[in-house]
Design a protein around this motif. Sequence first.
Motif, short mmCIF file in Angstrom:
data_model
loop_
_atom_site.label_atom_id
_atom_site.label_comp_id
_atom_site.label_asym_id
_atom_site.label_seq_id
_atom_site.Cartn_x
_atom_site.Cartn_y
_atom_site.Cartn_z
N SER A 99 0.82 -1.22 0.00
CA SER A 99 0.00 0.00 0.00
C SER A 99 0.85 1.27 0.00
CB SER A 99 -0.94 0.00 1.20
OG SER A 99 -0.19 -0.12 2.39
N ASP A 100 2.12 1.16 0.46
CA ASP A 100 3.02 2.33 0.42
C ASP A 100 3.89 2.32 -0.85
OD1 ASP A 100 4.40 0.12 1.35
OD2 ASP A 100 5.57 1.24 2.83
N SER A 101 3.42 1.61 -1.90
CA SER A 101 4.04 1.58 -3.24
C SER A 101 5.45 1.00 -3.26
CB SER A 101 4.04 2.98 -3.86
OG SER A 101 2.72 3.45 -3.99
N VAL A 102 5.72 0.06 -2.39
CA VAL A 102 7.00 -0.64 -2.37
C VAL A 102 6.75 -2.08 -2.84
CG1 VAL A 102 8.87 -1.48 -0.89
CG2 VAL A 102 7.85 0.77 -0.46
N VAL A 103 7.64 -2.57 -3.72
CA VAL A 103 7.53 -3.96 -4.18
C VAL A 103 8.41 -4.82 -3.28
CG1 VAL A 103 7.96 -5.57 -6.06
CG2 VAL A 103 7.06 -3.30 -6.56
N ARG A 104 7.79 -5.78 -2.66
CA ARG A 104 8.52 -6.73 -1.79
C ARG A 104 8.39 -8.13 -2.38
NH1 ARG A 104 9.90 -3.82 2.54
NH2 ARG A 104 8.45 -2.25 3.30
N GLU A 105 9.47 -8.88 -2.30
CA GLU A 105 9.46 -10.26 -2.79
C GLU A 105 9.47 -11.21 -1.59
OE1 GLU A 105 12.08 -13.27 -5.57
OE2 GLU A 105 12.27 -11.11 -5.87
#
Length: 119
Positions: A99-105
């Motif tokens: 939701s804070d526009s960070v891509v996490r793998e």
Amino acid sequence: MRARSSSSKKKISGGLKAALLALALLLPCAAFGGLAYGSDDDHRLTPQERAIRLRDRGEILPLAEVIRRNGLDSIGRIIEVDLEEDHGSQVYELKILTSDSVVREYLIDPRTGRILGIE
């Protein structure tokens, strides 16, 4: 025209019988050989077909179950999913846009559903 003798018909049908018998004996060997070695043809499958085969064999959990167990759908939008092989073991790799526009793998053990790491 020359008529075929009955003996030539017997040779043809005898040869056909021999071929059918050989085929009947070889087919079960091929089928059971494929079952015994299991994944010889896995390299010819698409990633989706391979995942479905592993899931159907009970070797991995369904992706929906892994997502539900870890509440990953509430973290953000899942934008990419891969089932990779890492050192002989399968690993689900899920990329989530938070939701804070960070891509996490997320790296997840597909047999247990346990999160192995977050990058």
